[in-house]
Design an enzyme around this catalytic site. Structure first.
Site, PDB file in Angstrom:
ATOM      1  N   CYS A 339     -74.814 -37.236  -6.668  1.00  0.00           N
ATOM      2  CA  CYS A 339     -74.442 -36.309  -5.604  1.00  0.00           C
ATOM      3  C   CYS A 339     -75.692 -35.718  -4.943  1.00  0.00           C
ATOM      4  O   CYS A 339     -76.434 -36.434  -4.282  1.00  0.00           O
ATOM      5  CB  CYS A 339     -73.496 -35.245  -6.142  1.00  0.00           C
ATOM      6  SG  CYS A 339     -72.551 -34.433  -4.830  1.00  0.00           S
ATOM      7  N   HIS A 436     -69.220 -37.865  -9.151  1.00  0.00           N
ATOM      8  CA  HIS A 436     -69.224 -37.060 -10.366  1.00  0.00           C
ATOM      9  C   HIS A 436     -68.320 -37.756 -11.388  1.00  0.00           C
ATOM     10  O   HIS A 436     -67.317 -38.370 -11.033  1.00  0.00           O
ATOM     11  CB  HIS A 436     -68.688 -35.656 -10.095  1.00  0.00           C
ATOM     12  CG  HIS A 436     -69.582 -34.842  -9.214  1.00  0.00           C
ATOM     13  ND1 HIS A 436     -70.813 -34.398  -9.628  1.00  0.00           N
ATOM     14  CD2 HIS A 436     -69.422 -34.395  -7.940  1.00  0.00           C
ATOM     15  CE1 HIS A 436     -71.375 -33.705  -8.655  1.00  0.00           C
ATOM     16  NE2 HIS A 436     -70.558 -33.691  -7.613  1.00  0.00           N
TER      17      HIS A 436
END
Length: 492
Positions: A339, A436
């Site tokens: 991310c 994630h």
């Protein structure tokens, strides 16, 4: 199992933050599920950088997603209608019913009015949830005796009174000072607030609880409510932690004979639970570091997610860690980013709308051939994907406000739903992804550590593992708390 009759809500509040409210709430969600009820968690307002995407593609606090998992139900925004995600020391992004409504300073959010409109939203979310589940297992936030914030409270005793919840006060004896904290907390409550408190839970006790019998009786006399139990400090039950407060107390250095993986400890690090599964791999020594030596000693360096990628990247440059990460890559060590960490590894991060910073644009670490543009619209969704050329089905989720484009012919790390590419794969030792939870998948972990060990481990069903932990937690609470007293208070 037949669903039992409807129960009134139960709520767990604290003498301070980090006393174990989230974990005990998860444990009671599992207890009620085991006993044939249909529970759901609820936290009116959560402040955390640990968030999760619901099946509807909306955002809530990760702790409520964990509690929903313990209850055996899908997570939903009604379980956490207000989520505050700090972007820096002064401001936070406000998530209402799963969607961002912009950034506010702490002064704007906490000191403006009594937040009546927001409390209406919170109560409506609670009522929707209570119409579908029973009992609602509620969690407070921080301390319930912050007098300067009480008029604007939408989370603690104001919510307990509105819901008519049987409320239990939790304290952490491992910190010390519980007599003062418990007595002071109860003394500062208004009569209608004190009437909600049905008992006290002493958490994180080390040693023989029988030796604290005198202390227990003193607390009951001082506070005027029963101590319903003393929960021992445990290390053999693995429940996700809500906050990153404890990361600096975890392992922080390399260990000989294992694959050493260093997670860079960012100031605004988000979703640190991305590494829980990796931490349980017997081949791995996972540690968190904010030192050049910590990065230099690692075989694998991971740049995690961040709520403010630009400011965390600038901080890495200022403290020398950026150069250490680039050097690790040049020396042939594994460097990956997830991310915000994926964005940092690229050539450039542009912020034309000043979503995170007034810098406009900053140069990345130039490890991956990608460029990122930060956008005001947030991507939140759960994902099914395949990793590299492996056929195993993997799961993860996206929560990000940027769009990253890969330059050249480099491959993606993952294919979402078999069609849409994610991330950038430069080599087996260098890649980045927006996903994630990508490291919750055994195939990804095996591929990550393969250059450093020939040891094979059996594939673990991580969902089953987590379910077993909730059962162990429920058993621990049943053994050490007066569960029957709780039932007596919540049966209508």
């Amino acid at each position: 199992m037949k669903i039992q009759s409807k129960l009134r809500p139960v709520m767990f509040v604290g003498t301070s933050s980090d006393v174990g409210k989230s974990v005990i709430t998860a444990g009671f969600c599992r207890i009620f599920k085991q006993d044939g009820y249909h529970p759901a968690p609820f936290k009116a307002q959560n402040m955390s950088l640990n968030s999760y995407a619901t099946p509807q593609g909306l955002e809530i606090g990760r702790a409520q997603a964990v509690q929903a998992e313990a209850a055996g139900i899908p997570c939903h925004t009604d379980m956490n209608p207000v989520l505050l995600k700090p972007t820096n020391d002064q401001t936070a992004q406000v998530i209402l019913n799963g969607k961002s409504i912009g950034n506010q300073s702490a002064k704007e959010y906490f000191l403006s009015g009594d937040r009546t409109a927001l409390f209406v939203e919170v109560r409506q979310a609670y009522e929707r949830l209570a119409s579908r589940y029973s009992p609602i297992v509620m969690e407070g936030a921080g301390s319930i005796s912050e007098l300067n914030l009480k008029k604007r409270d939408i989370t603690n005793m104001r919510m307990a009174i509105a819901a008519g919840a049987a409320t239990y006060l939790i304290t952490d004896i491992d910190r010390g000072g519980i007599f003062a904290s418990l007595y002071g907390t109860m003394a500062l409550l208004e009569p209608e607030e004190k009437a909600c408190i049905k008992g006290i839970i002493i958490n994180k006790f080390r040693g023989d609880a029988a030796l604290f019998q005198d202390g227990k009786e003193m607390i009951e006399e001082l506070c005027g409510v029963p101590v319903i139990g003393i929960v021992p400090y445990f290390k053999d039950i693995f429940i996700e932690e809500e906050d990153a407060v404890s990361l600096r107390q975890k392992r922080n250095q390399a260990v000989a004979g294992q694959v050493n993986i260093a997670v860079v400890l960012l100031s605004r690090m988000s979703n640190f639970t991305d590494f829980d599964r990796l931490d349980k791999d017997s081949r791995v020594n996972l540690y968190y570091t904010h030192t050049v030596k910590g990065i230099a000693d690692a075989d694998i360096v991971i740049l995690p997610g961040s709520k403010n990628t630009i400011e965390d990247l600038q901080e890495l440059r200022n403290n020398g860690l950026a150069d250490a990460i680039i050097l690790a890559h040049q020396q042939g060590k594994t460097v990956i980013g997830i991310c915000g960490g994926y964005q940092m590894m690229g050539r450039m991060i542009k912020d034309p709308g000043q979503v995170e910073s007034d810098a406009g644009e900053v140069a990345g670490l130039n490890i991956l051939p990608v460029e990122t543009v930060l956008l005001s619209e947030k991507m939140t969704r759960q994902c099914v994907f395949t990793y590299r050329d492996f056929t195993e089905e993997c799961i993860g989720y996206e929560i990000h406000m940027g769009e990253t484009k890969v330059c050249g012919e480099n491959k993606a790390v993952a294919f979402l739903d078999g069609q849409h590419p994610d991330g950038c794969f430069l080599s087996e030792k260098c890649w980045g992804s927006y996903l994630h939870g990508i490291l919750d998948n055994q195939v990804v972990i095996n591929d990550l550590v393969a250059p450093y060990t020939d040891i094979q481990v059996e594939s673990v069903d991580y969902l089953q593992f987590r379910s077993e932990q909730y059962d162990k937690l429920a058993a621990l609470l049943r053994e050490n708390l007066d569960i029957e007293q709780v039932y007596q208070q919540i049966k209508e």
